[in-house]
Design a protein around this motif. Structure first.
Motif, PDB file in Angstrom:
ATOM      1  N   THR A 131       0.815  -1.216   0.000  1.00  0.00           N
ATOM      2  CA  THR A 131       0.000   0.000   0.000  1.00  0.00           C
ATOM      3  C   THR A 131       0.849   1.266   0.000  1.00  0.00           C
ATOM      4  N   LEU A 132       2.148   1.134   0.180  1.00  0.00           N
ATOM      5  CA  LEU A 132       3.033   2.306   0.193  1.00  0.00           C
ATOM      6  C   LEU A 132       3.283   2.778  -1.235  1.00  0.00           C
ATOM      7  N   ASP A 133       3.236   4.088  -1.431  1.00  0.00           N
ATOM      8  CA  ASP A 133       3.495   4.648  -2.751  1.00  0.00           C
ATOM      9  C   ASP A 133       5.004   4.777  -2.973  1.00  0.00           C
ATOM     10  N   PRO A 134       5.492   4.516  -4.180  1.00  0.00           N
ATOM     11  CA  PRO A 134       6.929   4.657  -4.442  1.00  0.00           C
ATOM     12  C   PRO A 134       7.479   6.035  -4.098  1.00  0.00           C
ATOM     13  N   SER A 135       6.641   7.079  -4.222  1.00  0.00           N
ATOM     14  CA  SER A 135       7.121   8.422  -3.885  1.00  0.00           C
ATOM     15  C   SER A 135       7.461   8.523  -2.396  1.00  0.00           C
ATOM     16  N   GLN A 136       6.706   7.817  -1.543  1.00  0.00           N
ATOM     17  CA  GLN A 136       7.020   7.796  -0.110  1.00  0.00           C
ATOM     18  C   GLN A 136       8.369   7.123   0.140  1.00  0.00           C
ATOM     19  N   VAL A 137       8.594   6.015  -0.560  1.00  0.00           N
ATOM     20  CA  VAL A 137       9.833   5.271  -0.378  1.00  0.00           C
ATOM     21  C   VAL A 137      11.019   6.103  -0.856  1.00  0.00           C
ATOM     22  N   LEU A 138      10.873   6.744  -2.008  1.00  0.00           N
ATOM     23  CA  LEU A 138      11.948   7.582  -2.544  1.00  0.00           C
ATOM     24  C   LEU A 138      12.246   8.759  -1.620  1.00  0.00           C
ATOM     25  N   GLN A 139      11.207   9.377  -1.086  1.00  0.00           N
ATOM     26  CA  GLN A 139      11.423  10.504  -0.176  1.00  0.00           C
ATOM     27  C   GLN A 139      12.165  10.062   1.071  1.00  0.00           C
ATOM     28  N   ALA A 140      11.758   8.924   1.635  1.00  0.00           N
ATOM     29  CA  ALA A 140      12.427   8.418   2.841  1.00  0.00           C
ATOM     30  C   ALA A 140      13.885   8.083   2.549  1.00  0.00           C
ATOM     31  N   ALA A 141      14.147   7.465   1.390  1.00  0.00           N
ATOM     32  CA  ALA A 141      15.516   7.111   1.025  1.00  0.00           C
ATOM     33  C   ALA A 141      16.369   8.352   0.820  1.00  0.00           C
TER      34      ALA A 141
END
Length: 337
Positions: free
Chosen positions: A314-324
């Motif tokens: 359910t996590l959006d790739p934009s969330q993952v990229l921002q966190a990274a």
């Protein structure tokens, strides 16, 4: 929190100058990494201790046999599973072979019948378990008194050790260095380019992050100047990403560990490589949702946990990229100062 491991060598001297300890944690990869703080604390508290780790063959590469463990006792379960009932003979011989070490202490860090039987046949003078999963395991090895089901797994393991004595040493996990493998694999990406490794598989489907979303994350990292390496077992369907290094299904465990250890950043769902990254002090972004992160997240201060609704999918790739990106920038600022 457990800090980054320090350099360490096993002390010379007679094995009897420290406690003789059997650690039984057979699997899985991430759980074995989370067990490593226990022998690491013992080694630093008593450098002349004699440590044996009983572990399954598929996870044995997690154990450092140069600085940490004196004897890696490998349970050949991959072969024995194919033998059916005939495997009981080799299993009994394996367990009984441990008795010759005359252990003072035994820790069952898994709580399954296989690890409880291992301790029962090895006969340490004192034993403790993190909590037996069934009646047989609880009968064979006493459970720790301070068991708290909400504890992080690393903290639970260390609490079990504490019930066997005073071990004040640092608990930072000592993992294999694999320097020669790291040097060889570093030729696969430009020397001055930071490597982001992505573990694109997971042990269970409800823990997995979809391949198409990993592809979007990887493309975003490449656009931000990272070299990207994809990791996963042979059962994993690797996303097709132009410019990424595809190691999926091509590396042994020790080689995958070397890639993670060489990374500037690691991203993974709830799987073993996230714990490996934490053990090596590599910044890690972890995607959770199906399991409680408070108990099972990589045990590090240098990480970010993103929790989806019931699944990391359910996590959006934009969330993952921002966190990274934010984690990478935070580490870059720390290095520059």
């Amino acid at each position: 929190m457990v800090p980054r491991p320090m350099a360490l060598s096993k002390a010379s001297g007679t094995p009897m100058s420290g406690p003789r300890v059997l650690i039984a944690r057979y699997s899985a990869i991430g759980d074995c990494v989370m067990a490593a703080p226990v022998p690491s604390r013992i080694r630093r508290s008593h450098p002349n201790s004699f440590l044996v780790w009983a572990i399954e063959d598929r996870c044995a590469d997690v154990v450092d046999s140069e600085r940490l463990i004196d004897v890696v006792a490998v349970d050949e379960r991959t072969k024995w599973r194919r033998q059916g009932p005939r495997s009981w003979g080799p299993k009994l011989r394996f367990w009984l072979s441990l008795r010759k070490h005359k252990f003072d202490l035994g820790l069952d860090l898994q709580g399954y019948p296989k690890t409880a039987l291992c301790l029962a046949f090895a006969r340490p003078r004192r034993t403790v378990s993190v909590g037996g999963k069934d009646a047989l395991s609880r009968m064979l090895v006493p459970s720790m008194k301070g068991y708290d089901p909400s504890m992080h797994i690393v903290e639970r393991n260390l609490a079990a050790l504490g019930e066997l004595g005073d071990f004040p040493g640092d608990a930072a996990p000592i993992l294999p260095e694999y320097r020669d493998i790291r040097d060889r694999l570093r030729q696969d990406w430009p020397a001055e380019t930071p490597l982001a490794s992505l573990s694109v598989g997971a042990g269970h489907s409800n823990k997995a992050y979809p391949a198409e979303k990993w592809a979007e994350v990887a493309q975003g990292l490449i656009a931000r100047g990272f070299a990207v390496a994809l990791l996963g077992g042979p059962e994993v369907q690797a996303p097709q990403i132009p410019g990424a290094i595809d190691y999926v299904g091509r590396l042994r465990l020790r080689e995958s560990m070397a890639v993670v250890a060489s990374s500037a950043l690691h991203l993974a769902a709830d799987t073993g490589s996230g714990h490996i990254a934490a053990g090596y002090g590599v910044p890690v972004v972890s995607l959770f949702g199906a399991t409680p992160a408070a108990r099972f997240r990589p045990y590090t201060d240098n990480g970010v946990v993103l929790e989806g609704e019931g699944s990391p999918a359910t996590l959006d790739p934009s969330q993952v990229l921002q966190a990274a990106t934010e984690l990478w920038e935070r580490n870059a600022r720390a290095i520059s100062h």
